[in-house]
Write an enzyme that holds these catalytic residues in place. Structure first.
Site, mmCIF file in Angstrom:
data_model
loop_
_atom_site.group_PDB
_atom_site.id
_atom_site.type_symbol
_atom_site.label_atom_id
_atom_site.label_comp_id
_atom_site.label_asym_id
_atom_site.label_seq_id
_atom_site.Cartn_x
_atom_site.Cartn_y
_atom_site.Cartn_z
ATOM 1 N N CYS A 164 0.809 -1.223 0.000
ATOM 2 C CA CYS A 164 0.000 0.000 0.000
ATOM 3 C C CYS A 164 0.839 1.269 0.000
ATOM 4 O O CYS A 164 0.290 2.372 -0.030
ATOM 5 C CB CYS A 164 -0.942 -0.020 1.198
ATOM 6 S SG CYS A 164 -1.949 -1.517 1.218
ATOM 7 N N HIS A 303 -2.601 8.041 6.009
ATOM 8 C CA HIS A 303 -2.851 6.716 5.441
ATOM 9 C C HIS A 303 -4.269 6.295 5.809
ATOM 10 O O HIS A 303 -5.009 5.802 4.966
ATOM 11 C CB HIS A 303 -1.821 5.720 5.965
ATOM 12 C CG HIS A 303 -1.872 4.392 5.283
ATOM 13 N ND1 HIS A 303 -1.725 4.257 3.929
ATOM 14 C CD2 HIS A 303 -2.060 3.133 5.778
ATOM 15 C CE1 HIS A 303 -1.811 2.970 3.605
ATOM 16 N NE2 HIS A 303 -2.023 2.279 4.698
ATOM 17 N N GLU A 314 -1.077 5.598 13.611
ATOM 18 C CA GLU A 314 -0.725 6.747 12.772
ATOM 19 C C GLU A 314 -0.905 8.063 13.520
ATOM 20 O O GLU A 314 -0.125 9.007 13.329
ATOM 21 C CB GLU A 314 -1.546 6.760 11.486
ATOM 22 C CG GLU A 314 -1.029 7.813 10.516
ATOM 23 C CD GLU A 314 -1.688 7.788 9.154
ATOM 24 O OE1 GLU A 314 -1.190 8.492 8.259
ATOM 25 O OE2 GLU A 314 -2.697 7.069 8.987
ATOM 26 N N LYS A 336 -9.459 8.211 2.077
ATOM 27 C CA LYS A 336 -9.939 6.828 1.970
ATOM 28 C C LYS A 336 -11.365 6.680 2.496
ATOM 29 O O LYS A 336 -12.034 5.695 2.189
ATOM 30 C CB LYS A 336 -9.007 5.871 2.722
ATOM 31 C CG LYS A 336 -7.653 5.656 2.047
ATOM 32 C CD LYS A 336 -6.834 4.612 2.795
ATOM 33 C CE LYS A 336 -5.485 4.362 2.145
ATOM 34 N NZ LYS A 336 -4.527 5.463 2.366
ATOM 35 N N HIS A 341 -9.725 1.997 0.119
ATOM 36 C CA HIS A 341 -8.268 1.838 0.080
ATOM 37 C C HIS A 341 -7.881 1.319 -1.299
ATOM 38 O O HIS A 341 -8.109 0.161 -1.628
ATOM 39 C CB HIS A 341 -7.831 0.875 1.180
ATOM 40 C CG HIS A 341 -6.352 0.835 1.389
ATOM 41 N ND1 HIS A 341 -5.468 1.486 0.556
ATOM 42 C CD2 HIS A 341 -5.592 0.220 2.334
ATOM 43 C CE1 HIS A 341 -4.237 1.268 0.976
ATOM 44 N NE2 HIS A 341 -4.282 0.521 2.057
ATOM 45 N N PHE A 400 1.946 -3.388 3.938
ATOM 46 C CA PHE A 400 2.337 -4.693 4.464
ATOM 47 C C PHE A 400 3.824 -4.928 4.182
ATOM 48 O O PHE A 400 4.335 -4.567 3.126
ATOM 49 C CB PHE A 400 1.525 -5.800 3.798
ATOM 50 C CG PHE A 400 0.099 -5.932 4.279
ATOM 51 C CD1 PHE A 400 -0.400 -5.152 5.311
ATOM 52 C CD2 PHE A 400 -0.756 -6.856 3.695
ATOM 53 C CE1 PHE A 400 -1.703 -5.276 5.747
ATOM 54 C CE2 PHE A 400 -2.076 -6.999 4.119
ATOM 55 C CZ PHE A 400 -2.540 -6.206 5.151
#
Length: 412
Positions: A164, A303, A314, A336, A341, A400
């Site tokens: 991502c 994010h 975050e 998002k 996402h 990830f």
């Protein structure tokens, strides 16, 4: 080679869940339009997660001839379309030597739709039925390759594949390529088309996806009710160009890419480090490179996936990077909440949102934020866009594998 070359954005293309070009996408982000709806690309009856943020009414025939459409995965079709929009807007073609024109385009997964389709053929009909184009359609570098072929980019052409963070890493590495003299212009960004049964089953079984059935209660970054992300798709392309090169040809400039931080948590394959050490360092590196000062009025496109752990970590990352006082004074939002996402395309869409926020002085909102979480206590611009004369915009991406990327933008 000079390390002082400035890097600016001279063209943008976007095919997203909230619009099939950059202007419509931005207007809908400002308006808080929700691009999430029931998935239409496969039957979700047996699936817990039934919502997605799909690109609507996309016609690949606008950008590719019939034969190319048939031998190209959707992720590459979206990328080629967004890149064509960006190149046309920038007017860069014919104004840069092909050997100095590069492509760096991110995708977290590549052609997983093709993989699923051809594997089904293999299992049901045997090996002779698998397409001879299976491999070139599937591989994650093909979007970059097709863009390079179309626009005669004979410099570097490669993908960034960092889950991502792919879109953000692509833009950051493209910036470095120009800054350090390896190219004069780069087509960059990210693309993803992973709304299919395999992806949704995999993300669902790891408990990453929201199982809400109401689109307005599904993607809920920083809200106490959040229960996972909504899978999205799309592509966003930017044309990055060396500043003097752009100025000399009279190009319109969106803004400057002036900082980039990239780190790894070196901690876990899916979970962020609980103290956010990698994310905070990426932000600090980007802020240092862009010349951050306490006088800056800051917008952070977070994010902000809407997963319980990510949003809390975050929030802590932003406080670590800016300091508690500056973090609370900053504007933070997660687009998002509207686009879902978009995985490998997310960072590119969010970079575009940062550029537009700087240009127009308008911060896109975090929609459907109704029940704030005590662990998420910053100004997330809930539900309605706000006006703010920001001087610095930061875009965070976490992937990830522990990948972290932060991009910094300023007006020119």
């Amino acid at each position: 080679m000079s390390e002082d070359r400035r890097v600016v954005v001279t063209g943008v293309g976007a095919i997203t869940p909230v619009g099939n070009n950059a202007n419509v996408t931005w207007e809908n982000l400002k308006a808080g339009k929700n691009g999430i709806a029931p998935i239409t690309q496969f039957d979700t009856e047996k699936f817990k997660a039934k919502l997605g943020a799909e690109v609507k009414d996309f016609d690949p025939g606008q950008y590719l001839d019939v034969n190319d459409v048939l031998r190209t995965d959707r992720y590459a079709q979206l990328a080629v379309g967004a890149a064509q929009q960006a190149v046309e807007e920038s007017g860069i073609e014919g104004k840069v030597k092909p050997e100095r024109f590069a492509v760096l385009f991110g995708s977290g997964i590549g052609g997983i739709g093709t993989f699923e389709k051809e594997h089904t053929k293999l299992m049901e009909r045997g090996p002779r039925r698998v397409s001879p184009l299976f491999v070139p359609m599937m591989i994650a570098n093909m979007a970059a390759g097709m863009i390079a072929i179309r626009h005669d980019c004979r410099g570097t052409a490669m993908p960034a594949v960092t889950a991502c963070a792919s879109g953000s890493n692509a833009i950051g590495e493209a910036m470095r390529m120009i800054r350090h003299g390896y190219a004069d212009a780069v087509i960059t960004g990210g693309t993803e088309a992973a709304i299919n049964a395999s992806s949704v089953a995999g993300f669902s079984n790891m408990l990453a996806l929201s199982t809400a059935e109401n689109p307005d209660e599904a993607s809920l970054p920083f809200d106490k009710r959040r229960g996972g992300f909504v899978i999205g798709e799309g592509a966003v392309a930017l044309v990055l160009e060396e500043y003097e090169h752009a100025k000399q040809r009279g190009a319109e400039i969106y803004g400057e890419v002036c900082g980039y931080g990239t780190t790894c948590d070196a901690y876990h394959i899916t979970a962020p480090h609980p103290e956010g050490r990698g994310g905070a360092q990426a932000m600090k590196d980007a802020m240092q490179e862009c010349g951050y000062s306490e006088q800056d009025i800051v917008y952070i496109n977070a994010h902000g996936t809407g997963t319980p752990m990510n949003d809390a970590v975050e929030t802590a990352v932003i406080k670590k990077a800016l300091g508690d006082k500056a973090a609370h004074e900053a504007y933070v939002s997660s687009t998002k909440s509207m686009t879902g996402h978009m995985l490998g395309a997310a960072g590119a869409l969010e970079a575009f949102a940062c550029l537009q926020a700087l240009r127009e002085g308008i911060i896109p909102p975090t929609i459907n934020l109704k029940e704030p979480d005590e662990a998420c206590d910053l100004n997330y611009v809930p539900n309605t866009a706000v006006k703010a004369d920001i001087t610095l915009a930061l875009s965070n991406s976490l992937g990830f594998g522990g990948h972290n990327a932060c991009l910094a933008f300023r007006k020119v």
